[in-house]
Design a protein around this motif. Structure first.
Motif, mmCIF file in Angstrom:
data_model
loop_
_atom_site.group_PDB
_atom_site.id
_atom_site.type_symbol
_atom_site.label_atom_id
_atom_site.label_comp_id
_atom_site.label_asym_id
_atom_site.label_seq_id
_atom_site.Cartn_x
_atom_site.Cartn_y
_atom_site.Cartn_z
ATOM 1 N N ASP A 99 0.852 -1.185 0.000
ATOM 2 C CA ASP A 99 0.000 0.000 0.000
ATOM 3 C C ASP A 99 0.892 1.241 0.000
ATOM 4 O O ASP A 99 2.109 1.141 0.050
ATOM 5 C CB ASP A 99 -0.941 0.027 1.218
ATOM 6 C CG ASP A 99 -0.185 0.035 2.544
ATOM 7 O OD1 ASP A 99 0.762 0.838 2.695
ATOM 8 O OD2 ASP A 99 -0.543 -0.765 3.434
ATOM 9 N N CYS A 100 0.249 2.408 -0.069
ATOM 10 C CA CYS A 100 0.997 3.653 -0.143
ATOM 11 C C CYS A 100 0.926 4.445 1.154
ATOM 12 O O CYS A 100 1.191 5.653 1.167
ATOM 13 C CB CYS A 100 0.476 4.503 -1.301
ATOM 14 S SG CYS A 100 0.860 3.805 -2.929
ATOM 15 N N THR A 115 8.299 6.441 1.689
ATOM 16 C CA THR A 115 6.919 6.932 1.727
ATOM 17 C C THR A 115 6.693 7.863 2.915
ATOM 18 O O THR A 115 5.579 7.993 3.421
ATOM 19 C CB THR A 115 5.922 5.760 1.762
ATOM 20 O OG1 THR A 115 6.242 4.888 2.853
ATOM 21 C CG2 THR A 115 5.961 4.961 0.459
ATOM 22 N N SER A 120 6.548 5.883 -7.029
ATOM 23 C CA SER A 120 5.248 5.772 -7.689
ATOM 24 C C SER A 120 4.112 5.998 -6.701
ATOM 25 O O SER A 120 3.141 6.713 -6.987
ATOM 26 C CB SER A 120 5.110 4.403 -8.357
ATOM 27 O OG SER A 120 3.837 4.262 -8.954
ATOM 28 N N CYS A 121 4.224 5.394 -5.520
ATOM 29 C CA CYS A 121 3.208 5.575 -4.484
ATOM 30 C C CYS A 121 3.049 7.038 -4.113
ATOM 31 O O CYS A 121 1.935 7.564 -4.031
ATOM 32 C CB CYS A 121 3.589 4.778 -3.239
ATOM 33 S SG CYS A 121 3.035 3.070 -3.235
ATOM 34 N N GLN A 176 3.974 9.734 -5.755
ATOM 35 C CA GLN A 176 3.476 10.556 -6.863
ATOM 36 C C GLN A 176 1.965 10.440 -6.988
ATOM 37 O O GLN A 176 1.276 11.415 -7.314
ATOM 38 C CB GLN A 176 4.154 10.128 -8.165
ATOM 39 C CG GLN A 176 5.612 10.543 -8.251
ATOM 40 C CD GLN A 176 6.322 9.947 -9.453
ATOM 41 O OE1 GLN A 176 5.908 8.920 -9.994
ATOM 42 N NE2 GLN A 176 7.400 10.585 -9.887
ATOM 43 N N GLN A 177 1.431 9.257 -6.726
ATOM 44 C CA GLN A 177 -0.017 9.067 -6.758
ATOM 45 C C GLN A 177 -0.693 9.775 -5.591
ATOM 46 O O GLN A 177 -1.759 10.382 -5.750
ATOM 47 C CB GLN A 177 -0.348 7.574 -6.705
ATOM 48 C CG GLN A 177 0.062 6.789 -7.940
ATOM 49 C CD GLN A 177 -0.160 5.302 -7.752
ATOM 50 O OE1 GLN A 177 -1.196 4.862 -7.256
ATOM 51 N NE2 GLN A 177 0.827 4.508 -8.130
ATOM 52 N N ARG A 178 -0.094 9.704 -4.406
ATOM 53 C CA ARG A 178 -0.703 10.313 -3.220
ATOM 54 C C ARG A 178 -0.613 11.832 -3.251
ATOM 55 O O ARG A 178 -1.540 12.522 -2.799
ATOM 56 C CB ARG A 178 -0.005 9.811 -1.947
ATOM 57 C CG ARG A 178 -0.357 8.420 -1.515
ATOM 58 C CD ARG A 178 0.265 8.113 -0.162
ATOM 59 N NE ARG A 178 -0.305 8.941 0.899
ATOM 60 C CZ ARG A 178 0.214 9.076 2.115
ATOM 61 N NH1 ARG A 178 1.344 8.444 2.428
ATOM 62 N NH2 ARG A 178 -0.371 9.833 3.021
ATOM 63 N N PRO A 214 0.228 14.362 -6.016
ATOM 64 C CA PRO A 214 0.587 14.724 -7.399
ATOM 65 C C PRO A 214 1.160 16.130 -7.543
ATOM 66 O O PRO A 214 1.825 16.428 -8.538
ATOM 67 C CB PRO A 214 -0.740 14.580 -8.147
ATOM 68 C CG PRO A 214 -1.802 14.665 -7.099
ATOM 69 C CD PRO A 214 -1.205 14.067 -5.873
#
Length: 214
Positions: free
Chosen positions: A18-19, A52, A77-78, A80-82, A84
């Protein structure tokens, strides 16, 4: 698999699944409290080995221009998604692509510890790290390394963290690392880039062991 390898951390974040934030040693409140009076009012910050963690995000919210780097694609990646709107970049902090003198502040919370965990690569990794830290710091800038290792323990941090044209200080802080609850304190090593370093002078600056916080 060694703690200093990209493979270890990529597997760690993939298996995490998970992120959610994963803070090493302690969270953003403890970091900001420990650095009270040490940070400039504004400026550019590089969060090294961010994973993270949301420490860089909190600094960004407080008005700093923050760049977060880690060499785990899964972690980047995590984040950047959380977040932006924030800057997260995949990068090895031993060979960064930033120009010289790019940042006012560098922040590390556990990266140096993990990169110097293995005795057979300790000195090589430490030298690569601190040379890059010194290179991307602006004159007068500071690099803060949070560590669970004191200067008189297994690793000689006051030697490992000697960097060109930088003064090195160690300070004890009253925060117990999450991972070591029986240890009631941690350490902050501060590398300050000498503002008056002459061109071509690449020797290490002074090393100072400061008294424990009260």
């Amino acid at each position: 698999m060694a703690l200093s390898t990209q493979e270890f951390w990529q597997n760690f974040y993939l298996q995490k699944g998970d992120c959610a934030s994963n803070e090493w040693y302690f969270g953003e409140d403890a970091v900001l409290q420990a650095l009270a009076g040490e940070l400039p009012e504004s400026g550019s910050v590089l969060h090294i080995g961010c994973g993270t963690s949301v420490v860089g995000v909190e600094l960004s919210r407080r008005g700093f221009h923050v760049t977060n780097v880690d060499y785990s694609p899964a972690a980047i990646s995590c984040m950047q998604q959380r977040f932006p709107g924030e800057s997260f970049m995949e990068m090895d902090c031993r060979k960064m692509s930033f120009p010289d003198a790019s940042f006012d502040v560098l922040l590390d919370k556990g990266t140096v510890d993990s990169m110097t965990a293995a005795s057979n690569t300790r000195e090589e990794n430490a030298a690569a790290l601190v040379n890059e830290f010194a290179r991307v710091l602006r004159p007068g800038g500071r690099c803060f390394v949070f560590s669970s290792y004191g200067p008189d323990e297994e690793k000689d941090m006051m030697t490992l963290l000697q960097a060109p044209d930088c003064e090195l200080r160690c300070r004890v802080i009253d925060f117990a690392p999450y991972e070591y609850p029986d240890q009631s304190y941690s350490y902050v090593y501060t590398l300050e880039k000498l503002a008056t370093a002459e061109k071509g002078d690449t020797g290490p600056g002074e090393a100072v062991l400061e008294a424990e916080d009260t």
